[in-house]
Design an enzyme around this catalytic site. Structure first.
Site, PDB file in Angstrom:
ATOM      1  N   HIS A  35       0.804  -1.231   0.000  1.00 39.19           N
ATOM      2  CA  HIS A  35       0.000   0.000   0.000  1.00 39.19           C
ATOM      3  C   HIS A  35       0.832   1.273   0.000  1.00 39.19           C
ATOM      4  CE1 HIS A  35       0.886  -0.196   4.268  1.00 39.19           C
ATOM      5  NE2 HIS A  35       0.565   1.071   4.352  1.00 39.19           N
TER       6      HIS A  35
HETATM    7  C1  UD1 Z   1      -2.334   5.267   6.204  1.00 38.28           C
HETATM    8  C2  UD1 Z   1      -0.978   5.731   6.756  1.00 38.28           C
HETATM    9  C3  UD1 Z   1       0.065   4.641   6.568  1.00 38.28           C
HETATM   10  C4  UD1 Z   1      -0.417   3.328   7.111  1.00 38.28           C
HETATM   11  C5  UD1 Z   1      -1.741   2.987   6.447  1.00 38.28           C
HETATM   12  C6  UD1 Z   1      -2.306   1.676   6.905  1.00 38.28           C
HETATM   13  C7  UD1 Z   1      -0.497   8.121   6.632  1.00 38.28           C
HETATM   14  C8  UD1 Z   1       0.369   9.126   5.977  1.00 38.28           C
HETATM   15  N1  UD1 Z   1      -0.485   6.909   6.091  1.00 38.28           N
HETATM   16  O1  UD1 Z   1      -2.191   5.167   4.802  1.00 38.28           O
HETATM   17  O2  UD1 Z   1       1.244   5.030   7.254  1.00 38.28           O
HETATM   18  O3  UD1 Z   1       0.553   2.338   6.871  1.00 38.28           O
HETATM   19  O4  UD1 Z   1      -2.664   4.016   6.765  1.00 38.28           O
HETATM   20  O5  UD1 Z   1      -3.475   1.372   6.215  1.00 38.28           O
HETATM   21  O6  UD1 Z   1      -1.134   8.421   7.609  1.00 38.28           O
HETATM   22  N2  UD1 Z   1      -9.934   4.192   2.807  1.00 38.28           N
HETATM   23  C9  UD1 Z   1     -11.028   3.339   2.930  1.00 38.28           C
HETATM   24  N3  UD1 Z   1     -11.500   3.062   4.183  1.00 38.28           N
HETATM   25  C10 UD1 Z   1     -10.947   3.610   5.285  1.00 38.28           C
HETATM   26  C11 UD1 Z   1      -9.846   4.467   5.145  1.00 38.28           C
HETATM   27  C12 UD1 Z   1      -9.344   4.741   3.907  1.00 38.28           C
HETATM   28  O7  UD1 Z   1     -11.558   2.848   1.950  1.00 38.28           O
HETATM   29  O8  UD1 Z   1     -11.415   3.345   6.390  1.00 38.28           O
HETATM   30  C13 UD1 Z   1      -9.390   4.475   1.466  1.00 38.28           C
HETATM   31  C14 UD1 Z   1      -9.829   5.804   0.910  1.00 38.28           C
HETATM   32  O9  UD1 Z   1      -9.976   5.658  -0.466  1.00 38.28           O
HETATM   33  C15 UD1 Z   1      -8.612   6.684   1.170  1.00 38.28           C
HETATM   34  C16 UD1 Z   1      -7.466   5.705   1.056  1.00 38.28           C
HETATM   35  O10 UD1 Z   1      -7.974   4.470   1.558  1.00 38.28           O
HETATM   36  O11 UD1 Z   1      -8.529   7.739   0.278  1.00 38.28           O
HETATM   37  C17 UD1 Z   1      -6.224   6.094   1.797  1.00 38.28           C
HETATM   38  O12 UD1 Z   1      -6.429   6.258   3.190  1.00 38.28           O
HETATM   39  P1  UD1 Z   1      -5.417   7.207   4.039  1.00 38.28           P
HETATM   40  O13 UD1 Z   1      -5.795   7.190   5.457  1.00 38.28           O
HETATM   41  O14 UD1 Z   1      -5.289   8.534   3.396  1.00 38.28           O
HETATM   42  O15 UD1 Z   1      -3.974   6.557   3.866  1.00 38.28           O
HETATM   43  P2  UD1 Z   1      -3.463   5.046   3.851  1.00 38.28           P
HETATM   44  O16 UD1 Z   1      -2.928   4.777   2.510  1.00 38.28           O
HETATM   45  O17 UD1 Z   1      -4.473   4.112   4.426  1.00 38.28           O
END
Ligand code: UD1
Length: 384
Positions: A213
């Protein structure tokens, strides 16, 4: 004696297993009032709710419901929504864990209000400022009064940056507290049956687990394509289960790379990269525990496989957790196809180091942290 008011903040999936043992430990101390805030950075059942249940965590008192957005937007939004909660509850200390955007946001709010910050998992450094987590770690450490460190390299990094020694505490690894507490329960997970991996006899069928990821691996079409081609080659002889992060699935679709995945719904997988939804904590722990190997770009999984004794190939050029390479089962292989395949084939031939547990990864890190906080913040409560 005045009770110690501790607020802790979680936001994203890897935070939950780190805060769970601290919640349990803080609940045992009558002198402490604990207030748990969820930023809502992760909000779906699969990325958040399922973890609270598996880890037997109390519901957070407040959920800031921030959700997804750009890094700046998300960090700023957590800060804006957290500040009034902090002003209202007036904690003596804010505890943050790990390195996600919510971690940095909460530490900045506390520092600006003159409230002490404790950072759990301090001092880790990948020396790669292109990783958003590296930015979050460095800035969080800079404003924290208590730096709780998981491995010796973290102590050295902080000392090199000029941090005074009396702020640094090598306490072990709270995420491993959780793993050791729940490993037996994970053995009762139905996941191996669900995926058709139960063979005759004791040992499940051979398989690998893959997670990806990191922006450097999934946001760049060329990088993701190259990785999936190499992994598809390996998966011809070893079915590879891929609990896929929502962000990574979206990228696979938008780059048109679905052909590298096995999308049929047969339960008799003998080969291929098989995407499955993100798993709950107990299911994922069970799946890792019985895997021939794990291929990942996650930080926490490098640590968990070290403790489980499962070989781990890290699909990155660096690690902020060098002890997992020095003592554990981790090898850094990057994205180079030849390196990934030769390392994986060696593992399949049994040619790998079983690894050993790093010092203090013994299930008692949260206890040590709470003792240190009481000694420093309520010394009169500690019997001489
Ligand atoms: C975040 C953390 C990363 C961690 C990862 C674990 C930061 C900078 N990054 O990255 O360090 O390793 O979490 O997962 O904080 N989404 C969903 N459901 C959710 C949450 C997110 O579908 O409950 C999707 C959305 O499309 C969102 C994307 O995941 O835009 C990214 O989520 P985000 O929290 O921005 O970052 P991660 O890539 O999950």
């Amino acid at each position: 004696m005045k009770r110690l008011r501790i607020m802790s903040l979680v936001g994203a999936r890897p935070n939950f297993m780190k805060i769970a043992p601290l919640c349990a430990e803080l609940r045992k101390v009558a002198l402490v009032e604990h207030f748990l805030v969820h930023s809502g950075q992760h909000y779906s059942e699969q990325m958040s709710g399922a973890f609270f249940r598996d880890l037997e965590m109390p519901d957070p008192q407040v959920n800031l419901e921030v959700g997804s957005g750009s890094h700046a937007w998300q960090t700023a939004e957590v800060m804006k929504r957290l500040e009034p909660v902090v002003l209202d509850w007036q904690p003596d200390l804010i505890v943050v864990v790990g390195d996600v955007n919510s971690t940095l946001a909460a530490s900045l709010v506390a520092a600006k209000l003159g409230i002490s910050v404790a950072h759990v998992e301090a001092g880790l450094r990948s020396f790669d400022m292109g990783m958003p987590e590296e930015v979050n770690r460095r800035l969080t450490d800079a404003v924290s009064e208590f730096l709780f460190v998981t491995e010796e390299s973290g102590v050295r990094n902080l000392e090199r940056e000029g941090t005074s020694r009396d702020r640094i505490f090598l306490v072990g690894n709270v995420m491993i507290d959780t793993l050791l507490r729940f490993r037996a329960a994970s053995a009762r997970s139905p996941i191996l049956d669900d995926l058709g991996l139960r063979a005759e006899g004791d040992r499940p069928k051979p398989y690998a687990v893959l997670t990806l990821h990191r922006p450097a691996n999934v946001d760049d079409e060329g990088a993701l394509r190259q990785l999936l081609i190499s992994l598809a080659e390996l998966s011809r002889s070893l079915p590879t289960f891929f609990p896929i992060h929502p962000r990574s699935m979206e990228k696979v679709r938008s780059f048109g790379l679905e052909d590298h995945l096995r999308l049929d719904s047969s339960k008799h997988y003998d080969s291929g990269i098989i995407p499955i939804p993100p798993l709950s904590y107990l299911d994922f722990l069970c799946l890792m525990d019985h895997a021939r190997m794990v291929l990942t770009d996650s930080g926490g999984i490098q640590e968990e496989t070290t403790v489980l004794g499962v070989p781990c190939l890290t699909l990155r050029e660096n690690t902020e957790r060098p002890v997992t390479v020095e003592l554990g089962t981790n090898q850094i292989v990057g994205r180079d196809a030849a390196k990934i395949l030769s390392s994986a084939h060696k593992i399949l031939q049994g040619d790998y180091r079983p690894g050993q547990k790093p010092p203090l990864w013994d299930g008692h890190a949260a206890e040590r942290i709470v003792q240190i906080l009481l000694q420093r913040m309520r010394p009169e409560s500690i019997k001489q």
